[in-house]
Each structure stands twice: as C-alpha cells, then as structure tokens.
Write a protein that holds these residues in place. Sequence first.
Motif, mmCIF file in Angstrom:
data_model
loop_
_atom_site.group_PDB
_atom_site.id
_atom_site.type_symbol
_atom_site.label_atom_id
_atom_site.label_comp_id
_atom_site.label_asym_id
_atom_site.label_seq_id
_atom_site.Cartn_x
_atom_site.Cartn_y
_atom_site.Cartn_z
ATOM 1 N N GLN A 98 7.979 2.010 2.627
ATOM 2 C CA GLN A 98 9.017 2.577 3.481
ATOM 3 C C GLN A 98 8.679 4.001 3.909
ATOM 4 O O GLN A 98 8.818 4.375 5.081
ATOM 5 N N GLN B 248 1.621 -3.517 3.328
ATOM 6 C CA GLN B 248 1.576 -4.450 2.203
ATOM 7 C C GLN B 248 0.140 -4.898 1.944
ATOM 8 O O GLN B 248 -0.292 -5.015 0.787
ATOM 9 N N ASP C 232 6.141 0.436 -5.077
ATOM 10 C CA ASP C 232 5.521 -0.263 -3.949
ATOM 11 C C ASP C 232 6.456 -0.268 -2.738
ATOM 12 O O ASP C 232 6.034 -0.007 -1.605
ATOM 13 N N HIS C 233 7.715 -0.554 -2.980
ATOM 14 C CA HIS C 233 8.707 -0.546 -1.900
ATOM 15 C C HIS C 233 8.818 0.871 -1.318
ATOM 16 O O HIS C 233 8.862 1.060 -0.102
ATOM 17 N N HIS C 234 8.863 1.855 -2.187
ATOM 18 C CA HIS C 234 8.969 3.251 -1.757
ATOM 19 C C HIS C 234 7.748 3.656 -0.927
ATOM 20 O O HIS C 234 7.885 4.308 0.123
ATOM 21 N N THR D 218 15.690 2.915 -5.993
ATOM 22 C CA THR D 218 14.781 1.839 -6.341
ATOM 23 C C THR D 218 13.792 2.325 -7.381
ATOM 24 O O THR D 218 13.331 3.454 -7.332
ATOM 25 N N HIS E 296 17.838 4.406 3.705
ATOM 26 C CA HIS E 296 18.283 3.661 2.542
ATOM 27 C C HIS E 296 19.469 4.357 1.896
ATOM 28 O O HIS E 296 19.576 5.572 1.932
ATOM 29 N N ARG F 186 5.114 -2.894 8.190
ATOM 30 C CA ARG F 186 5.325 -3.330 6.807
ATOM 31 C C ARG F 186 4.203 -4.274 6.356
ATOM 32 O O ARG F 186 3.696 -4.159 5.232
ATOM 33 N N ASP G 58 11.048 0.580 -7.769
ATOM 34 C CA ASP G 58 9.833 -0.091 -7.319
ATOM 35 C C ASP G 58 9.041 0.854 -6.428
ATOM 36 O O ASP G 58 9.386 1.077 -5.264
ATOM 37 N N GLY H 131 12.170 -7.399 2.598
ATOM 38 C CA GLY H 131 12.076 -5.979 2.940
ATOM 39 C C GLY H 131 12.948 -5.577 4.114
ATOM 40 O O GLY H 131 12.846 -4.464 4.620
ATOM 41 N N ASP I 187 16.310 -4.382 5.042
ATOM 42 C CA ASP I 187 17.427 -3.814 4.291
ATOM 43 C C ASP I 187 18.676 -3.588 5.133
ATOM 44 O O ASP I 187 19.776 -3.498 4.599
#
Length: 358
Positions: A129, A67, A124-126, A120, A116, A63, A122, A34, A36
């Motif tokens: 962040q 998570q 979950d990533h969004h 993406t 960014h 983060r 994904d 994660g 970036d």
Amino acid sequence: MRLGKPIFNSEGQILVGYHFQLTQPIITKLQKMGIDYVYIEDPNTDDIVIEEGIKEETRLQLRTTLQSILETVASPSYDSRFGNAQLSRICSKTVYMVMEDLQYDKNDAFMLMNMHAFPTNDYDHHFIQKSMNVCVYATKLGMAEGYYGDDLIAFSLGALLHDVGSLKISREILNKRGLLSPLEYEEVKKHPEYGFKLLKDEPGIPLIAAHCALQHHERINGSGYPYGLKKEEIHPYAQWIGLLETYDSLTHPRAHREALLPHEAIEILYGGAGTLYDIDKVKLFRNKVAIFPLGLSVQLSSGESGIVSKVLPDFKHRPVVRVLKDPYGADLKQPYEIDLARHLNIMIRRVGEAARAN
C-alpha cells in the motif's frame, strides 16, 4: 449496499459490476484481494462526481507488480538480482500506466488514494500500500515540478521501488508490536543499503532509482540515515520520496499506533520544513494535494458526520462536507452542506470507516 462503481482486475476485466448488491462473503473476499474501499450508491450523494487520478485497473496493476516483487525478493532462494531485466519489464509497464492516467487527469488538486482506517500487523500489506501511494503521489507531483520523459520515469520508478530493501528485513522485526530494541532498530536502518544493492546493477532500472532507495531516509539537516547526508547531497527525487513516505506513514495506522488525521500530518511536515524537509516541496505538496478527497466519509468536531462533497481550489485542506447524520448517528431527512473554510471552529475529527462507525 450496492456498488456505485465497478471493480476491475489488473487486466482491466470487471470483477464485480456496477449496482451489484454486496454481501458479507463478497466483502470478505474483496478484502482478501486487497480491495479495502469501494464506492456505494447513496441517493443523498449521487451528484458528487468522483474522478480518480488513476483508473481501477492501474491501481490493481500496481498491486500485482508489488506483490510479484515482494514474493521474489522475500524468497529464501533469491540472491541479489532478478536478472534478464525482469524487474524493469514489470515495473516499467506499471509506471507507464500511472503516468498515462495522471497525464489526462484534469484535476489541479490531486486526490489522495485509498486511505486506511484500520491497523495491520501484516508488513507485506503495508509495503504494497505504501509503495503504491508514494509512486502515485510522486508521479503527480513530478509532473507539477516539470519532470518529463526519462526523468519522470526514473522518479516514478524510484518511488515505486524506494522501500524494496525492507523486504530483506526479518518479518519478525517488521511485524513486531511495540517499540523495537536498539539492535532491531539498527537492523531496520540497513534497508536503504539493502535496496541500493538490489537495484544498482539491475538491467533497465535507472541508477537514480537505486539512489532513491538509498537516500529516502536522509534529511536535509543531516539527521537521517544511512550516511547523514545534508541538503544538496541528497538527490531531489529522494528528498521528495522521503517527504511523501513520511506523510503516508503518518496517516496510516500501524500495530503500535493510531493514524494521524491528514491535516495533523501536514502540520508535522511543516514543523520539519527547513530542517528535515525542503520547505518549497512541503508547500507544493500542500497546495497540490487534496488531503480530504471527494467521497471520503468524515465525522466533524460538532459530532455530525457526512461526505466530502467539494474541494475548493484555495482551501484544499478545508473542504465542503455534506452532513448526512446528526450528532447521535440518526440520518437527516434533509442533508445540508458545511463549508469548513467559512466555519473555522469546526474540524474534521475522524475519517473513513472510523467516521461511519461512530
């Protein structure tokens, strides 16, 4: 490439040290963790001192917390509550770290974090962040508004957890390419109520944080959801979070659209000032936030590219850029600086990786 700053884990331990030479396997591993963006040594920019509002260990703590929330709420076995104040414990530690870092941040202009430059699929990533960014922006701006003590803690927690209800929406819908069907959109619009139900009885979480989750998509003209609230019916914290989430969403790409440039997103917020968003909040955001932070790679409308080297107090949206490459991508033997506040005919056209790649 060699690291210009060390990389820390959530416990504050160094993962990769200063001056470490990066290889592609290392870069891939960092991305999977994660991380970036990193700072790279460059003799042409060594004098640009980047003082981030929050420490790297605080960023990684954010983060890690998000998570943990994601894995718990998204679990099929999860019912309705963390229980035993677990959520309060992990979130309170995190927002205290954010508040402590920002308390000692001497910059009047807050630098936006971790922009960014890639789409993406994904969610979950969004989610992680966006929640990180909105929490940090809200805490800094809450301080500027004069919030302190329990009020600031509640605001910061509300920002961190504002989108937790979205974790109860099907990933098939959230990760869908293209436009949602009317039924899918109606399902997505339920996430504020899901978030409120998740948070309202959670031990140690202020009730106002639950209301932030419930009201962050309401708009002052009554056009928002889920209840079509207007003006003072929407809590000021939720008004702030709705504004900040919109800005963050506009400036980050998604699978179905490209990101807007920061100044373009500000223009959209101003377009909604007085109807969708409180105009004083839009003005304070614009005046307090450096939308093009120090060290950001940019490409100019002239075709040249370089690094943001200065952010001037009166022209935060028109920074000074150190030009490192000519319009054809060749390195300049003698880099020079352009003050965009004095050269109004030149605009920033691309940022981040997109700027470096062109």
